[in-house]
Motif scaffolding. Structure first.
Motif, PDB file in Angstrom:
ATOM      1  N   GLN A   1      -8.613  -1.416   7.353  1.00 38.70           N
ATOM      2  CA  GLN A   1      -8.519  -0.612   6.242  1.00 38.70           C
ATOM      3  C   GLN A   1      -9.679   0.665   6.536  1.00 38.70           C
ATOM      4  O   GLN A   1      -9.382   1.558   6.113  1.00 38.70           O
ATOM      5  CB  GLN A   1      -9.347  -1.706   5.068  1.00 38.70           C
TER       6      GLN A   1
ATOM      7  N   TYR B   1       1.559   1.782  -3.409  1.00 37.56           N
ATOM      8  CA  TYR B   1       0.512   2.225  -4.074  1.00 37.56           C
ATOM      9  C   TYR B   1       0.093   3.593  -3.891  1.00 37.56           C
ATOM     10  O   TYR B   1      -0.270   4.621  -4.533  1.00 37.56           O
ATOM     11  CB  TYR B   1      -0.824   1.213  -3.838  1.00 37.56           C
TER      12      TYR B   1
ATOM     13  N   ALA C   1      -3.048  -6.346  -2.411  1.00 34.62           N
ATOM     14  CA  ALA C   1      -3.525  -5.131  -1.784  1.00 34.62           C
ATOM     15  C   ALA C   1      -4.545  -5.570  -0.667  1.00 34.62           C
ATOM     16  O   ALA C   1      -5.071  -6.668  -0.904  1.00 34.62           O
ATOM     17  CB  ALA C   1      -3.975  -4.121  -2.592  1.00 34.62           C
TER      18      ALA C   1
ATOM     19  N   THR D   1       0.793  -1.145  -0.016  1.00 32.78           N
ATOM     20  CA  THR D   1      -0.029  -0.008   0.203  1.00 32.78           C
ATOM     21  C   THR D   1       1.067   1.247   0.001  1.00 32.78           C
ATOM     22  O   THR D   1       0.542   2.363  -0.370  1.00 32.78           O
ATOM     23  CB  THR D   1      -0.924   0.020   1.223  1.00 32.78           C
TER      24      THR D   1
ATOM     25  N   LEU E   1      -5.657   3.484  -0.411  1.00 34.99           N
ATOM     26  CA  LEU E   1      -5.849   2.354   0.630  1.00 34.99           C
ATOM     27  C   LEU E   1      -7.028   1.170   0.053  1.00 34.99           C
ATOM     28  O   LEU E   1      -7.064   0.478   0.613  1.00 34.99           O
ATOM     29  CB  LEU E   1      -6.530   2.903   1.985  1.00 34.99           C
TER      30      LEU E   1
END
Lengths: 301, 294
Positions: A278, A76, A253, A73, A233
């Motif tokens: 999350q 990302y 992910a 993440t 996220l």
């Protein structure tokens, strides 16, 4: 109007909130609570969930897949936020402050539109296209061979060394347009006199970017950064289509991990725990965002 | 010709530009960098178009960048038929249009109460709604999936429509409320003096004035719904109900061995988006800004 008449007057408006609120409770709040409760249970999706306390969260702390997905993440976030914001700033400033002057306004709008196009493509279509380009016998390797660089050909999405970078590339490709469009709109509210004065003082394009554009765009940069961090996220579709989290979880992910446990291994309680983490991270960023918006509103921006 | 029009600049403007900045050779370097980025951005679109109609033998011989010696329509036809693409287009359109109308309606009602009615607790309600749009869909998807199964709405387009419309309307409410809170009070007062009820004020005064904003919002909802993936991929298992985005997500890997078929799939996936884009370009590039900053 008397005070109680105003109050009565206002009360009638509540009726208009009923459909929205029913929906919100049924689709967002209710499921959110249910998911939270499920995260303390062991459940296969059938029968009665069994209460296990914080066991799912304890397991999560030692789950390499979970930590791997969190680690990814961070990457990302680079490809959803940091790189597109930087490219977007430079592009917006070039198109607004250079191309318009040196070439034409129409050329600048044309570039803006073209860079924006990937942003409205379904992510799965982007995945199909890039999956085809990046696969071992795909377009990228074919072109490398054609120009005599065949030795550089790789299994871009099937090799754990390159897969995360490959998926990130696709995400950057999608995201730049969003940053660019928001920044260019922000630039249009800046007083052109500022740029003219800077030019008279002999400031070059880069100096204008650093001294005027970036500080003046601070609100837009903040909004774009937070919304894209939240989106980072939740990266799901590109991973689903391109790599399914693999190879060796290299591109996994959190969203894909929850999807996998909800619907493939049927470890519903555990997946609920991952998605709760999350959710809490997202909520943290969202609250920062709200406080910021509130301040902006108070300042009358 | 198109290029000529793009590059031709208005002489008056050019004169002004001259006054601003001396034209330097640097400008060609900048243009070259921008063009390189443009090529990278449009490359997947271009490569899909170039190969979708290319005969397989051409691809084998000349690779992805070669010009086709003749055009074949078999790849497009094969993907169209195998994926039952007409059906997928119909499903996506039906779901997206319905969600768009429904979500604009819910947003409008909410925003009428919050932005114009200014009911007590507006700020808190808006905060909850905004958080509602931001929470990850993963953290609500399983209970929704379970509910849909329980009430018999699993694998129906209605389930996707309801869920998506509610999620989008949370954002729509947030946006419309801030627009409506600046709605001219004089107009509302005039309507009230004329004896209009709240419902009449909404339908005869507010909606006509707000129509352009509602259209922008509807356009966004349409495209977001068209592109939606997680909810439809979870809810719609049967082929007949699936959307374009889901069909594309599930094609992955299946046609690895046939590059022109992959190009055809990509091209058919791109086409609707490019059409929306050409129709709504201005709306989209402006609207995203309203969405992000307001």
């Amino acid at each position: 109007m008397a005070v109680d008449s105003v109050a009565r007057h206002r009360r009638g408006y509540y009726l208009y909130l009923i459909p929205g609120f029913l929906g919100l409770i049924l689709i967002v709040i209710g499921p959110q609570i249910a998911n939270f409760v499920l995260s303390f249970t062991a459940w296969k999706g059938v029968g009665t969930p069994r209460w296990v306390g914080a066991q799912n969260y304890q397991r999560l702390l030692t789950d390499d897949q979970f930590w791997g997905s969190m680690h990814n993440t961070l990457f990302y976030m680079l490809s959803m936020t940091v790189i597109p914001v930087l490219i977007g700033l430079v592009l917006a400033s070039l198109l607004f402050d250079y191309v318009r002057d040196q070439f034409s306004e129409r050329l600048s709008s044309f570039f803006r539109a073209a860079f924006y196009l990937p942003q409205i493509l379904p992510l799965t279509v982007a995945g199909v296209l890039w999956g085809w380009i990046l696969n071992p016998v795909g377009v990228a390797n074919a072109i490398l061979k054609m120009v005599g660089l065949g030795a550089l050909a790789q299994n871009w999405i099937g090799d754990a060394t390159y897969a995360l970078a490959a998926v990130s590339l696709v995400i950057v490709w999608v995201q730049v347009g969003y940053c660019l469009v928001v920044f260019m709109a922000g630039l249009s509210r800046i007083d052109p006199a500022l740029y003219e004065a800077a030019q008279l003082d002999g400031a070059g394009w880069w100096q204008r970017l650093v001294a005027i554009t970036v500080p003046m765009l601070a609100p837009e940069i903040f909004v774009v950064a937070l919304t894209t961090l939240i989106a980072a996220l939740k990266v799901f579709a590109p991973v689903f289509v391109l790599t399914q989290g693999g190879p060796d979880d290299a591109t996994l992910a959190p969203s894909y991990l929850t999807y996998f446990h909800f619907f493939t291994t049927q470890r519903v309680g555990y997946a609920a725990a991952v998605s709760t983490v999350q959710m809490i991270l997202t909520l943290g960023l969202a609250v920062i965002f709200l406080v910021f918006q509130q301040r902006q509103a108070e300042r009358g921006v | 010709m198109a290029e000529a029009t793009v590059f031709a600049s208005n002489p008056a403007k050019a004169a002004v530009a001259h006054a601003h900045q001396a034209r330097s050779p640097m400008r060609w370097l900048v243009l070259a960098v921008l063009l390189a980025l443009l090529v990278f951005t449009l490359f997947p679109f271009f490569i899909a178009l170039l190969n979708a109609f290319k005969p397989g033998t051409d691809y084998v011989r000349g690779g992805p960048l070669s010009i086709p010696t003749y055009l074949q329509f078999d790849s497009i036809a094969k993907f169209w038929k195998d994926a039952d693409y007409a059906r997928k287009l119909f499903n996506s359109t039906l779901i997206s249009v319905t969600v768009s109308v429904l979500a604009v309606g819910i947003s409008l009602f909410n925003a009428y109460a919050l932005g114009i009615g200014r009911v007590r607790g507006s700020t808190v309600i808006l905060a909850i709604l905004l958080l509602g749009t931001m929470v990850p869909q993963e953290s609500i998807i399983y209970p929704i999936y379970w509910m849909a199964k329980t009430v018999g709405l699993y694998d129906t387009q209605l389930s996707v429509i309801i869920v998506t419309a509610v999620l989008h309307s949370a954002f729509g409410t947030y946006l419309l409320s801030s627009v409506m809170s600046t709605f001219p009070r004089e107009i509302l007062e005039a309507a009230e003096i004329d004896g209009a009820t709240r419902w009449q004020t909404l339908t005869k005064v507010v909606i006509p004035i707000m129509t352009p904003t509602l259209m922008v919002l509807g356009t966004f909802f349409f495209i977001w719904t068209w592109n939606e993936f997680l909810i439809p991929v979870v809810m719609l298992v049967s082929n007949n109900n699936q959307t374009v985005a889901v069909a594309m997500g599930l094609t992955r890997g299946q046609n690895m061995s046939d590059p022109t078929l992959q190009a055809a799939a990509g091209l058919l996936g791109i086409l609707p988006t490019v059409i929306f884009f050409l129709i709504f370009q201005r709306t989209l590039t402006r609207g995203v800004v309203a969405g992000a900053v307001k």
